[in-house]
Design a protein around this motif. Structure first.
Motif, PDB file in Angstrom:
ATOM      1  N   TYR A 207      48.146  21.079  -5.782  1.00 10.51           N
ATOM      2  CA  TYR A 207      48.717  21.128  -7.095  1.00 10.51           C
ATOM      3  C   TYR A 207      48.852  19.879  -7.867  1.00 10.51           C
ATOM      4  O   TYR A 207      49.882  19.618  -9.013  1.00 10.51           O
ATOM      5  CB  TYR A 207      50.022  21.782  -7.167  1.00 10.51           C
ATOM      6  N   LEU A 247      58.440  23.753  -7.338  1.00  5.38           N
ATOM      7  CA  LEU A 247      57.335  24.682  -7.145  1.00  5.38           C
ATOM      8  C   LEU A 247      57.883  26.159  -7.208  1.00  5.38           C
ATOM      9  O   LEU A 247      58.263  26.512  -6.224  1.00  5.38           O
ATOM     10  CB  LEU A 247      56.505  24.247  -5.936  1.00  5.38           C
ATOM     11  N   VAL A 271      56.123  23.924 -11.570  1.00  5.03           N
ATOM     12  CA  VAL A 271      54.672  24.396 -11.401  1.00  5.03           C
ATOM     13  C   VAL A 271      54.957  25.629 -10.854  1.00  5.03           C
ATOM     14  O   VAL A 271      55.327  25.967  -9.778  1.00  5.03           O
ATOM     15  CB  VAL A 271      54.222  23.309 -10.265  1.00  5.03           C
ATOM     16  N   THR A 273      53.037  28.873  -9.014  1.00  2.00           N
ATOM     17  CA  THR A 273      51.597  29.075  -8.412  1.00  2.00           C
ATOM     18  C   THR A 273      51.020  30.562  -8.592  1.00  2.00           C
ATOM     19  O   THR A 273      49.932  30.686  -8.562  1.00  2.00           O
ATOM     20  CB  THR A 273      52.023  28.818  -7.032  1.00  2.00           C
TER      21      THR A 273
END
Length: 399
Positions: A207, A247, A271, A273
């Motif tokens: 990432y 995340l 972020v 996923t």
């Protein structure tokens, strides 16, 4: 003993109750019991298969359509006349001593509940999810569903209830009229061997994350785990840790947190996923400095317990009494914040990120709690003890 395991959710579908049903089925077989699994069809999974010593039957099902609502979720239903006949046929052939159901609002629990009543086979019902919402319209709808649909069905065949925390106990008593005599306190199970497996890939490389503080928020994003408090906490966290990243690991069913992050100017911190395979979770936890996603006071779920088992400092918005059989102590063997409290959450995250030694000390004690009371072996023993109680001969002259 012959045990029928019932859950609309079962692998390859991912999710806490799916993996728990699978793990328990395998453990029951390992302990010398016969097991059959009834579940709903899912994608291209075979209709029938033999897996690890037990047989899985996936019944034809339809998927709940996505209507653009915040409660859209990947649920399949198997209610159709042909499945009623098939359920009765499969169970009559198997002759179960006990039926273990997962999910009080899933229709395979209702179908097998009917079988339980007709054939006088005892049923144990694990309540994984409470029909609740922070959104007023949905909260009203869920209360009506519980009152006029779920409760009448449950009272028809009267299962025993697996209660996983104090909130589930209160919920089942209020919504379904369940009594203490119908409760069995059994926690959700965690398999430390799976969650502490060696990483299979580099999360930071995948990432594009630098060697900065990393908060992992593990689990699907739904209204009851909406990550809004985490977003609102970020400005205060960024003041002390300007390179921090969050995340978010899981499918996004409710994206309000991303919209809020954009409004607050912290969108680049997050972020997302999307859904990941269970076997990849150890790789994400391996890089986490802190784990946080149970932040709305709805409980301490499987993902949080798995993070604790992996030895990661894990924040939850629950009370010290959340697990009646475990004493939780904040900043000792637990990290507890008030529900939906961005300021309190920010202060806790900053303290944890500031002091790696304290973070690791608390994480080790959290791990000890999980290993002592939440392992799959412990949970399997408790289920089997309840099954023995349910199937014991009734003394003469009693009902």
């Amino acid at each position: 003993m012959r045990i029928a395991v019932v859950n609309n959710f079962f692998p390859p579908r991912v999710g806490g109750s799916a993996h728990l049903a699978e793990a328990l089925a395998e453990k029951f077989v390992e302990r010398g019991h016969e097991v059959i699994v009834l579940t709903a069809a899912y994608r291209d999974a075979p209709a029938e298969e033999q897996v690890n010593g037990y047989r899985v039957h996936r019944l034809p099902a339809f998927k709940m359509p996505k209507l653009g609502l915040s409660i859209d979720f990947d649920i399949t239903f198997a209610s159709r006349p042909s499945n009623v006949r098939r359920v009765f046929r499969l169970l009559d052939e198997f002759q179960p001593d006990v039926i273990h159901q997962h999910g009080q609002f899933l229709d395979l629990s209702w179908l097998t509940g009917w079988y339980s009543r007709r054939r006088k086979v005892p049923a144990l019902l694990s309540v994984h999810t409470r029909l609740e919402s922070t959104l007023r319209l949905y909260a009203i709808l869920f209360r009506l569903l519980d009152r006029f649909l779920v409760r009448p069905i449950l009272r028809l065949y009267r299962p025993r209830f697996v209660i996983m925390d104090e909130m589930a106990e209160k919920y089942c008593a209020q919504r379904y009229g369940a009594t203490q005599g119908e409760f069995d306190h059994i926690p959700v199970a965690v398999d430390p061997r799976e969650i502490t497996a060696l990483p299979t890939f580099d999360v930071r490389d995948r990432y594009g994350l630098c060697a900065a503080p990393l908060i992992v928020s593990l689990g699907h994003v739904i209204p009851l785990r909406n990550r809004l408090a985490l977003v609102r906490a970020m400005p205060a966290v960024l003041e002390k840790h300007p390179k921090v990243k969050v995340l978010v690991v899981g499918r996004i069913y409710y994206d309000r947190f991303l919209q809020l992050a954009q409004q607050l100017g912290v969108r680049d911190v997050f972020v997302a996923t999307g859904p990941v395979a269970k076997g990849e979770v150890p790789s994400y936890l391996a890089e986490a400095d802190v784990v946080a996603h149970d932040l709305q006071g709805i409980g301490c779920g499987t993902a949080s317990l798995e993070a604790m088992a992996a030895g990661k400092a894990t924040v939850c918005a629950v009370r010290e009494t959340n697990f009646p059989w475990v004493e939780l102590r904040n900043w000792d063997n637990a990290l507890l914040v008030r529900p939906d409290d961005p300021a309190g959450l920010a202060a806790m995250l900053n303290r944890l990120l500031d002091d790696p030694d304290e973070r690791e000390r608390i994480a080790a004690r959290q791990r000890d709690v999980v290993l002592g009371d939440f392992t799959l072996d412990v949970v399997t023993d408790k289920h089997l003890a309840v099954f023995d109680l349910m199937t014991a001969p009734t003394p003469a002259g009693t009902r």
